[in-house]
Enzyme design. Structure first.
Site, PDB file in Angstrom:
ATOM      1  N   LYS A   1     -12.696   0.154 -11.727  1.00 26.35           N
ATOM      2  CA  LYS A   1     -12.685   0.731 -10.377  1.00 26.35           C
ATOM      3  C   LYS A   1     -11.249   1.094 -10.024  1.00 26.35           C
ATOM      4  CE  LYS A   1     -12.255  -0.655  -6.209  1.00 26.35           C
ATOM      5  NZ  LYS A   1     -11.494   0.525  -5.718  1.00 26.35           N
TER       6      LYS A   1
ATOM      7  N   CYS B   1       5.263  -2.972  -7.537  1.00 27.50           N
ATOM      8  CA  CYS B   1       5.115  -4.415  -7.332  1.00 27.50           C
ATOM      9  C   CYS B   1       6.393  -5.162  -7.685  1.00 27.50           C
ATOM     10  CB  CYS B   1       3.930  -4.959  -8.099  1.00 27.50           C
ATOM     11  SG  CYS B   1       3.945  -4.476  -9.811  1.00 27.50           S
TER      12      CYS B   1
END
Ligand code: ADP
Length: 494
Positions: free
Chosen positions: A186, A296
């Site tokens: 996904k 990140c």
């Protein structure tokens, strides 16, 4: 700001779910919009997966795993198919970079020379690993012998964010495919385009139907359906800590599937007095403003030793002001727009927090231009460890600057967030570099460099940055079971 005339929208060919080797509509018939952050305009309507579609995708992946060729091929053959996919990616680099550029506001130029080549390299690294999966032979006591078999874990659910749509896709699927697993991916709802294109290329590369399934949709529906599915054996996630918790909970409540989480950070970049200040300024600018801070491992907390602090600050402000914000398709641009309205507003809220908490705004601090989701490169000084802008992952172009005196103070401050994903150290002093490298609680430490990524180097978090490692041969272990086989040897001579 770049001129809007630069906006070029790539042709979008794939907008449906990819299940069992076919592009299909969602069972509900629903679609969602993906938008161009340069303008806020709709780029495409994408089929919206929900539980029913995830069920179909997981069934296809299960069938391909239990009865299909993929896990039964030799590793060499799997590797060849993966290399073929990598070849096709290389042939379509321009188009893929443009899809990520328009979908995520990423620089087209860097897409072509960083994102897509790095995704290809990741895939090729694991293509090479597919025929190097070895167990151990065991000298068990008594009249027995033993060995371990490494077996693919099964159906892997993969849920990824939007900041590096191509790289994240291959970071997760490559070791899973090499191990012989089948996957249901996904992509993030903000950036589904390149993942669907990869599904198309995988089919052309001869990767069998059902091995790679792609189900764009939203987290609480499609993502949650994967995380709580009874027939998914493992879930690999990169994203926020809050959603990471939900994924673990979903695993605990369903079938105890294995979970790996990569959850972001608040990474310190520590600059010592002996550093070359110009080089430190350049690295620190890259560490926070590259990809508009939507990284990140962004070096969002910059600790500068007192001896060079004033000089560093002056130069860092100029460097930030020279970091050109504009259309990511313009080669002169250094930084495009934030990915969507929500992130844009979130970053601006953090900037307001910084001001109201008493940090000194040195430069930037507001929206750039009046269209799209652009934000000025922003630097705060006099940031205290307990401020929100020193603790929370902002995920935007906001640098927090702090001064320190001693090595031990730097180490203590560097370790004072809940995160532990990465850290940077700039010094010529080997003893300091070694001490700080060992003392910082982070999964990756860069010395005199930043963002030096390589598929060989395991990547993941300490503390609340998550657990499990991507990259390196270690990542293969997430996608494999280990079976011990013990055989009696009744006539053993010893
Ligand atoms: P970010 O803040 O980077 O958008 P998120 O953690 O919200 O990070 O999203 C990362 C990925 O997790 C996306 O693909 C998103 O759709 C998905 N996601 C969000 N909520 C859930 C959920 N409840 N269950 C599973 N996946 C989710």
């Amino acid at each position: 700001m770049g001129s809007n005339e630069m906006v070029v929208v790539p042709e979008i060919k794939h907008t449906k779910l990819f299940i069992n080797g076919e592009f299909v509509d969602a069972a509900s018939g629903k679609t969602f919009e993906t938008r161009d952050p340069r303008t806020g305009d709709v780029l495409a309507h994408i089929a919206e997966a929900d539980k029913a579609d995830v069920d179909l995708a997981v069934n296809a992946a299960r069938e391909a795993f239990e009865h299909g060729k993929w896990p039964r091929m030799s590793g060499y053959e799997r590797g060849r198919a993966m290399h073929k996919l990598a070849d096709l990616m290389e042939q379509h680099t321009e188009e893929l970079a443009a899809l990520d550029g328009a979908d995520a506001g990423k620089l087209l130029l860097l897409g072509k020379i960083i994102d897509i080549p790095a995704a290809v390299q990741m895939l090729r690294y694991y293509a090479g690993a597919a025929d190097k999966i070895h167990g151990d032979s065991l000298r068990v006591s008594g009249k027995y012998q033993g060995y371990t078999l490494k077996e693919p874990i099964g159906v892997v659910g993969i849920i990824i964010p939007w900041n590096f749509p191509s790289l994240m896709f291959f970071l997760k699927i490559s070791p899973a495919l090499a191990a012989g697993c089948t996957v249901v991916v996904k992509p993030a709802e903000q950036t589904p385009l390149s993942a669907l294109y990869y599904a198309h290329l995988a089919k052309l590369a001869g990767i069998p139907d059902g091995v790679i399934n792609v189900v764009p949709g939203f987290g609480p529906t499609a993502g949650a359906a994967i995380a709580s599915h009874m027939d998914v054996d493992s879930v690999a996630f990169t994203g926020s800590g809050e959603v990471g918790r939900l994924i673990m909970e979903a695993s605990a409540r369903s079938n105890l599937k294995t979970v790996s989480l990569e959850l972001g950070g608040k990474s310190p970049l520590i600059i010592f007095d002996d550093a070359d200040v110009d080089m430190a300024v350049e690295l620190s600018r890259l560490a926070i403003f590259f990809n508009k801070g939507e990284v990140c491992v962004a070096g969002s907390r910059v600790y500068v030793q007192e001896g060079i602090y004033d000089e560093f600050v002056k130069k860092a402000v100029v460097a930030a002001q020279n970091w050109k914000v504009g259309d990511p398709f313009d080669v002169a641009t250094n930084m495009g727009p934030q990915v969507d309205k929500e992130q844009f507003e979130r970053v601006l809220r953090y900037i307001e927090h910084g001001k109201s908490e008493g940090a000194t705004l040195l430069t930037g601090g507001k929206r750039a231009g009046d269209k799209g989701y652009y934000i000025e490169p922003t630097i705060f000084a006099d940031v205290k460890e307990d401020m929100k802008i020193a603790q929370d992952e902002i995920f935007g172009p906001v640098m927090s600057l702090m001064k320190f005196k001693t090595v031990d103070e730097a180490i203590e401050k560097a370790n004072c967030t809940k995160y532990g994903l990465a850290a940077g150290i700039i010094t010529k002093n080997l003893d300091i570099a070694n001490k700080v490298s060992r003392s910082v609680r982070a999964g990756t430490v860069w010395v005199n460099c930043y963002f030096a990524f390589d598929p060989e180097a395991p990547f993941g978090g300490y503390k609340m940055s998550g657990f499990g490692r991507d990259q390196g041969m270690m990542a293969m272990d997430k996608y494999m079971q280990v079976k011990s086989v013990i055989t009696a040897v009744p006539d053993s001579p010893w």
